[in-house]
Design a protein around this motif. Structure first.
Motif, PDB file in Angstrom:
ATOM      1  N   LEU A 165       0.818  -1.217   0.000  1.00  0.00           N
ATOM      2  CA  LEU A 165       0.000   0.000   0.000  1.00  0.00           C
ATOM      3  C   LEU A 165       0.847   1.259   0.000  1.00  0.00           C
ATOM      4  CD1 LEU A 165      -2.734  -0.977   2.625  1.00  0.00           C
ATOM      5  CD2 LEU A 165      -2.879  -1.107   0.132  1.00  0.00           C
ATOM      6  N   GLY A 166       1.955   1.217   0.715  1.00  0.00           N
ATOM      7  CA  GLY A 166       2.785   2.406   0.835  1.00  0.00           C
ATOM      8  C   GLY A 166       4.223   2.043   1.146  1.00  0.00           C
ATOM      9  N   LEU A 167       5.130   2.966   0.835  1.00  0.00           N
ATOM     10  CA  LEU A 167       6.559   2.725   1.041  1.00  0.00           C
ATOM     11  C   LEU A 167       7.244   3.977   1.557  1.00  0.00           C
ATOM     12  CD1 LEU A 167       7.397   0.930  -2.332  1.00  0.00           C
ATOM     13  CD2 LEU A 167       7.193  -0.183  -0.098  1.00  0.00           C
ATOM     14  N   ASP A 168       8.266   3.780   2.360  1.00  0.00           N
ATOM     15  CA  ASP A 168       9.262   4.811   2.618  1.00  0.00           C
ATOM     16  C   ASP A 168      10.503   4.415   1.841  1.00  0.00           C
ATOM     17  OD1 ASP A 168       7.570   6.156   4.284  1.00  0.00           O
ATOM     18  OD2 ASP A 168       8.679   5.767   6.132  1.00  0.00           O
ATOM     19  N   VAL A 169      11.013   5.343   1.050  1.00  0.00           N
ATOM     20  CA  VAL A 169      12.117   5.036   0.141  1.00  0.00           C
ATOM     21  C   VAL A 169      13.210   6.079   0.289  1.00  0.00           C
ATOM     22  CG1 VAL A 169      12.766   4.688  -2.274  1.00  0.00           C
ATOM     23  CG2 VAL A 169      10.473   4.045  -1.507  1.00  0.00           C
ATOM     24  N   VAL A 170      14.446   5.619   0.455  1.00  0.00           N
ATOM     25  CA  VAL A 170      15.597   6.514   0.416  1.00  0.00           C
ATOM     26  C   VAL A 170      16.053   6.619  -1.034  1.00  0.00           C
ATOM     27  CG1 VAL A 170      17.992   6.883   1.131  1.00  0.00           C
ATOM     28  CG2 VAL A 170      16.324   5.980   2.769  1.00  0.00           C
TER      29      VAL A 170
END
Length: 456
Positions: A165-170
């Motif tokens: 559903l969602g991501l935190d991405v560097v």
């Protein structure tokens, strides 16, 4: 440069998180794919926090050093292989389950969480995380996201992309970006979450994921049906799907695969059959569903149909299927595992074509398949120490991919492109498709530091 790189990495990472011993870093240079080039990494880093990942990417951008993200290295396309002089960014230490919400039916996890660990954890809350690759006991969620992996249950429940559903991405320059949502619905802007799923670490480093969960289904029961030909088994698959049935899995093992599993694990599978079809249901009345599917198998020409009597017997059959690739590797010591997905209506033509290719090159090629999806895994068995046999293996592998495209399929259903299938991705999507994908890559990673040499 290497000394400067190491010094800068140490400024934002604990000493134990930076590995430079060549004997140690060599173990991180490749995944499980054959025929895929791999370089020697300058360092392997094992961060535990988002901030540490950001530090690695800022350092890499400053020095223009390539970074190769890795999970458990169970991949089969060379997507996790090191580039020469790169920083291998292993995310296995970021392995926390941050949240499980039975009300919202989501889990929030770090990328190093093992698939099976998550499955068991959510199961304690009456929930279910469906994607289940064959390597589920060791593969990580981050790796599953990177390759958009599937598994045995995809015929009913779908693949990884449908649960992210969602991501935190560097990003490549160290900035942190959040995509997607944790709500049941949401259509704000471009779907960047889906863009990252299957990108093989080439656009950014996933450091957190919001995953959708389902209510835990009843225990499934499995039926085994024997067929005198792969065509009859594939006809049964088509009849099952055309009839509106929704099995929780629908798997096929050809004669070569059945024999290999028996040789490895002595499971007593029927070696007189040309194709063994496994169907399962996790419904409220699985016995009735199995009876209906069993009748369709018999109508398609099954020589024997045996429904499992209980969950334990069902699990034994599933274990046999999960052992398929390991068993085929034991045949000659090395395998090339193809991952061609075709329309279900072309499944029989795919299997027949693979058999012809095996005969042409004088090689053992076993096929196991997520038959309900049309996703085949032709597995070329060969002796890597025999140059001629290795050459024939590679040529047969390429012919299998060409066959898949001719039948209206795709070169990869769940293993990804990596190094192994770069040439074939270009053939499948065409020059305009390649140009557009390269433009997306350039927007996120203008210096081409993230997993260079993969995909294109």
């Amino acid at each position: 440069m290497s000394r400067t790189l190491i010094e800068l990495l140490h400024e934002g990472l604990p000493a134990e998180a930076v590995l430079t011993d060549p004997d140690v870093t060599a173990a991180y240079s490749h995944d499980m794919a054959s025929f895929c080039e791999a370089g020697v990494p300058a360092a392997v880093v094992l961060p535990r926090t988002v901030e540490q990942v950001q530090h690695v990417m800022r350092t890499a951008t400053e020095l223009r050093v390539p970074v190769v993200p890795q999970g458990a290295r169970t991949g089969l396309s060379g997507a996790a292989n090191a580039s020469e002089g790169c920083v291998v960014l292993s995310l296995v230490k970021m392995d926390r389950i941050l949240e499980i919400s039975p009300v919202d039916r989501i889990a929030v996890v770090e990328p190093g969480v093992v698939n099976a660990t998550l499955s068991r954890a959510v199961g304690e809350h009456g929930l279910y995380y469906p994607p289940d690759p064959s390597s589920w006991e060791t593969c990580t969620i981050g790796g599953n996201i990177g390759t958009a992996s599937g598994g045995l249950c995809c015929v009913k429940y779908g693949v990884t992309a449908e649960y992210v559903l969602g991501l935190d991405v560097v990003l490549a320059d160290g900035r942190l970006m959040s995509t997607g949502r944790r709500t049941a619905k949401g259509v704000a802007g471009y779907d960047l979450t889906r863009l990252f799923v299957g990108s093989e670490g080439s656009l950014g480093i996933v450091v957190r994921a919001v995953l959708a969960l389902k209510p835990k289904p009843p225990q499934q029961l499995v039926l085994a049906a024997e067929f005198g030909s792969s065509k009859a088994a594939c006809d049964a698959v088509c009849k099952i799907m055309e009839g509106g049935h929704v099995p929780s899995l629908l798997e096929l093992m050809d004669r070569t695969t059945v024999k290999a599993v028996n040789d490895l694990a002595h499971m007593g599978l029927p070696e007189t059959t040309e194709a063994l079809l496994l169907a399962a249901f996790d419904t409220l009345d699985p016995a009735a569903d199995l009876a209906a599917v069993g009748a369709l198998c018999e109508a398609a020409g099954a020589t024997q149909v045996v429904p499992a009597e209980d969950v334990a017997e069902s699990e034994l059959l599933l274990q046999a299927r999960r052992l398929s690739l390991t068993a085929l590797e034991a045949v000659k010591g090395t395998t090339m595992i193809d991952d061609v997905c075709v329309p279900r209506t072309a499944l029989a033509d795919m299997l027949d074509g693979v058999e012809r290719i095996g005969e042409k090159y004088g090689l053992t090629i076993g096929v196991c398949a997520h038959a309900g999806d049309g996703n085949t895994h032709p597995t070329v068995c060969f002796d890597a120490a025999d140059p001629d046999e290795a050459r024939r293996a590679r040529e047969s592998f390429d012919e299998i991919m060409a066959l898949g495209l001719e039948l209206g399929g795709t070169i990869t259903g769940e293993h990804g492109v990596g190094v192994l299938k770069k040439e074939w991705l270009a053939r499948e999507i065409g020059p305009v498709g390649v140009e557009m994908q390269q433009a997306v890559k350039a927007a996120f990673d203008p210096h081409s530091l993230l997993n260079p040499g993969k995909l294109f």
